[in-house]
Design an enzyme around this catalytic site. Sequence first.
Site, PDB file in Angstrom:
ATOM      1  N   HIS A 254       0.773  -1.121   0.020  1.00 37.07           N
ATOM      2  CA  HIS A 254      -0.168  -0.192  -0.173  1.00 37.07           C
ATOM      3  C   HIS A 254       0.853   1.124   0.011  1.00 37.07           C
ATOM      4  O   HIS A 254       2.048   1.305   0.407  1.00 37.07           O
ATOM      5  CB  HIS A 254      -0.952   0.049   1.250  1.00 37.07           C
ATOM      6  CG  HIS A 254      -2.010   1.020   0.967  1.00 37.07           C
ATOM      7  ND1 HIS A 254      -2.063   2.117   1.121  1.00 37.07           N
ATOM      8  CD2 HIS A 254      -3.444   0.684   0.752  1.00 37.07           C
ATOM      9  CE1 HIS A 254      -3.352   2.802   1.105  1.00 37.07           C
ATOM     10  NE2 HIS A 254      -3.986   1.947   0.759  1.00 37.07           N
ATOM     11  N   GLU A 308      -8.011  -4.840   0.146  1.00 33.94           N
ATOM     12  CA  GLU A 308      -8.614  -5.515  -1.077  1.00 33.94           C
ATOM     13  C   GLU A 308      -8.566  -7.002  -0.713  1.00 33.94           C
ATOM     14  O   GLU A 308      -9.501  -7.969  -1.108  1.00 33.94           O
ATOM     15  CB  GLU A 308      -7.972  -5.446  -2.542  1.00 33.94           C
ATOM     16  CG  GLU A 308      -7.825  -3.875  -2.788  1.00 33.94           C
ATOM     17  CD  GLU A 308      -9.063  -3.234  -3.246  1.00 33.94           C
ATOM     18  OE1 GLU A 308     -10.057  -3.908  -2.763  1.00 33.94           O
ATOM     19  OE2 GLU A 308      -8.852  -2.512  -4.158  1.00 33.94           O
TER      20      GLU A 308
HETATM   21  N1  ACO Z   1       3.511  -7.809  -4.814  1.00 35.26           N
HETATM   22  C1  ACO Z   1       5.026  -7.605  -5.219  1.00 35.26           C
HETATM   23  N2  ACO Z   1       5.700  -6.550  -4.988  1.00 35.26           N
HETATM   24  C2  ACO Z   1       5.254  -5.342  -4.626  1.00 35.26           C
HETATM   25  C3  ACO Z   1       3.810  -5.561  -4.188  1.00 35.26           C
HETATM   26  C4  ACO Z   1       3.145  -6.701  -4.445  1.00 35.26           C
HETATM   27  N3  ACO Z   1       1.589  -6.478  -3.943  1.00 35.26           N
HETATM   28  N4  ACO Z   1       3.531  -4.413  -3.676  1.00 35.26           N
HETATM   29  C5  ACO Z   1       4.569  -3.584  -4.107  1.00 35.26           C
HETATM   30  N5  ACO Z   1       5.659  -4.370  -4.456  1.00 35.26           N
HETATM   31  C6  ACO Z   1       7.021  -4.080  -4.491  1.00 35.26           C
HETATM   32  C7  ACO Z   1       7.403  -3.400  -5.831  1.00 35.26           C
HETATM   33  O1  ACO Z   1       7.573  -4.090  -7.032  1.00 35.26           O
HETATM   34  C8  ACO Z   1       8.410  -2.495  -5.381  1.00 35.26           C
HETATM   35  O2  ACO Z   1       9.588  -3.030  -5.762  1.00 35.26           O
HETATM   36  P1  ACO Z   1      10.943  -2.226  -6.230  1.00 35.26           P
HETATM   37  O3  ACO Z   1      11.143  -1.208  -5.478  1.00 35.26           O
HETATM   38  O4  ACO Z   1      11.879  -3.354  -6.120  1.00 35.26           O
HETATM   39  O5  ACO Z   1      10.558  -1.851  -7.825  1.00 35.26           O
HETATM   40  C9  ACO Z   1       8.195  -1.982  -4.115  1.00 35.26           C
HETATM   41  O6  ACO Z   1       7.403  -3.357  -3.627  1.00 35.26           O
HETATM   42  C10 ACO Z   1       7.409  -0.640  -3.913  1.00 35.26           C
HETATM   43  O7  ACO Z   1       6.193  -0.766  -4.640  1.00 35.26           O
HETATM   44  P2  ACO Z   1       5.697   0.748  -5.384  1.00 35.26           P
HETATM   45  O8  ACO Z   1       4.673   0.248  -6.378  1.00 35.26           O
HETATM   46  O9  ACO Z   1       6.732   1.565  -5.369  1.00 35.26           O
HETATM   47  O10 ACO Z   1       4.612   0.882  -4.078  1.00 35.26           O
HETATM   48  P3  ACO Z   1       3.480   1.835  -4.633  1.00 35.26           P
HETATM   49  O11 ACO Z   1       3.185   2.692  -3.154  1.00 35.26           O
HETATM   50  O12 ACO Z   1       3.585   2.633  -5.771  1.00 35.26           O
HETATM   51  O13 ACO Z   1       2.383   0.907  -4.816  1.00 35.26           O
HETATM   52  C11 ACO Z   1       0.592  -0.545  -4.592  1.00 35.26           C
HETATM   53  C12 ACO Z   1       1.313   0.482  -3.928  1.00 35.26           C
HETATM   54  C13 ACO Z   1       0.254  -0.030  -6.008  1.00 35.26           C
HETATM   55  C14 ACO Z   1      -0.730  -0.739  -3.762  1.00 35.26           C
HETATM   56  C15 ACO Z   1       1.371  -1.779  -4.845  1.00 35.26           C
HETATM   57  O14 ACO Z   1       1.694  -2.359  -3.613  1.00 35.26           O
HETATM   58  C16 ACO Z   1       0.375  -2.765  -5.598  1.00 35.26           C
HETATM   59  O15 ACO Z   1       0.722  -2.771  -6.756  1.00 35.26           O
HETATM   60  N6  ACO Z   1      -0.241  -3.885  -5.235  1.00 35.26           N
HETATM   61  C17 ACO Z   1      -0.783  -5.022  -5.812  1.00 35.26           C
HETATM   62  C18 ACO Z   1      -2.150  -4.447  -5.991  1.00 35.26           C
HETATM   63  C19 ACO Z   1      -3.046  -3.912  -4.996  1.00 35.26           C
HETATM   64  O16 ACO Z   1      -3.341  -4.914  -3.905  1.00 35.26           O
HETATM   65  N7  ACO Z   1      -3.860  -3.006  -5.121  1.00 35.26           N
HETATM   66  C20 ACO Z   1      -4.852  -2.506  -4.276  1.00 35.26           C
HETATM   67  C21 ACO Z   1      -4.238  -1.132  -3.427  1.00 35.26           C
HETATM   68  S1  ACO Z   1      -5.602  -0.809  -1.954  1.00 35.26           S
HETATM   69  C22 ACO Z   1      -6.362   0.205  -2.497  1.00 35.26           C
HETATM   70  O17 ACO Z   1      -5.932   1.253  -3.365  1.00 35.26           O
HETATM   71  C23 ACO Z   1      -7.778   0.332  -2.190  1.00 35.26           C
END
Ligand code: ACO
Length: 376
Positions: A254, A308
Amino acid sequence: MDVPLRGLEGVVIDRSAITLVEGETGGLVYRGFRIDELVPGAPYESVVHLLLWGEPPEEQPPPRLVRELAKRRSLPRRLETVVDALPPGLPPLEALRTMISAMGDGSFPYPPTDEQAFDLIAQTPTMLTRYVRRSAGLTAVAPRPDLGHVANYLYMLNGVLPDARQVRALEGYFVLLADHGMNASTFALRVVLSTHSDLFSGATAALAALKGPLHGGAPSKVSDMLDAVGSAENAERWVAQSLARKERLMGFGHRAYKAEDPRAVILKQIARDVAAPARLKLAEQVEEVALAALERQRPGRRLYTNVEFYGAVVLEAVGLPRNLFTPTFALARTAGWGAHGLEQAADNRLIRPDIEYVGPAPGRRWPERSPTVSPP
Ligand code: ACO
């Protein structure tokens, strides 16, 4: 050059008195009330009252607001016409975006009003369920003013009185999802409102932003993931393979929370009450394995279960089909969108950020024009 504010991470864009997200400690507070003070127990209408006006109602649920919302559930004829004119079989989320847009017929000027927020909250479930039933070849079920907001949604969808345990579970979901600070959809709504555009245009933009899987589009993908894992015994292998393919595990991570998402904690308790035991066992196993694997793969990134994950398990358990997961999230969030629209307009400043230009330096010459060919 490194741009430190990409994705506006950590940027404070204004002040709000609606919702506090405590990202470091995993807290969520509506107008001073921690969410575990509200769930289980607070009816959605009471939380609408709290979010819109800042105070809890004296009576639970608030009789005047209940009446207002119930009165507005029936659609004006022009909206029925729009809903019935849509081709059947669209994904309900796409249909809902068009239907919310159609609510703005030019007679709802800026600034937004309480009444416009009531319409947004009250009419979206009626439009959505009317469309979904029509797509399935079923007639619309008229709203029942004697039912609460959440019970009436399930009633209009299924045409039968819902089970009390399912209503309780979905009511908890609606309250937990009602608002969440400066999330992408609410930000989109506030940008639109800040130009003195109307609430329904703002809500249309908000829904468009909610749709993406990095925001509200993830829960059906959580269910798909649980299906793909199939059994608790397969969780370890499936998660490892998915991460090796550099995929994101849906329902984890998140932007704001660097601790457990407090909504996920409560939704897990709700899931324990309503989900089928085998599905719950699978979800708990996937969660355990995923958290360990994410920590191994990205030590110190602090990736936890988000709303989620157990949100999907709860929505499945109350009998909603996957294509209604994100639309149902949107119905819950209309309360927050209404509150933020009113707050933005009460003390507006145009939201207009900047972007660093990294294109070619100024001063390029335009290519010689080819001679104009005159038409015959
Ligand atoms: N699975 C695997 N790796 C992940 C996940 C995940 N669910 N979430 C983050 N990471 C990793 C990323 O690849 C990134 O790695 P890196 O720095 O080596 O490239 C690191 O963790 C940080 O991730 P970011 O994308 O920079 O984090 P951000 O704050 O932008 O993203 C997000 C948050 C979009 C929710 C992300 O965690 C994600 O894509 N989760 C999966 C989708 C999801 O669950 N969406 C619902 C969100 S809840 C809501 O909005 C109501």
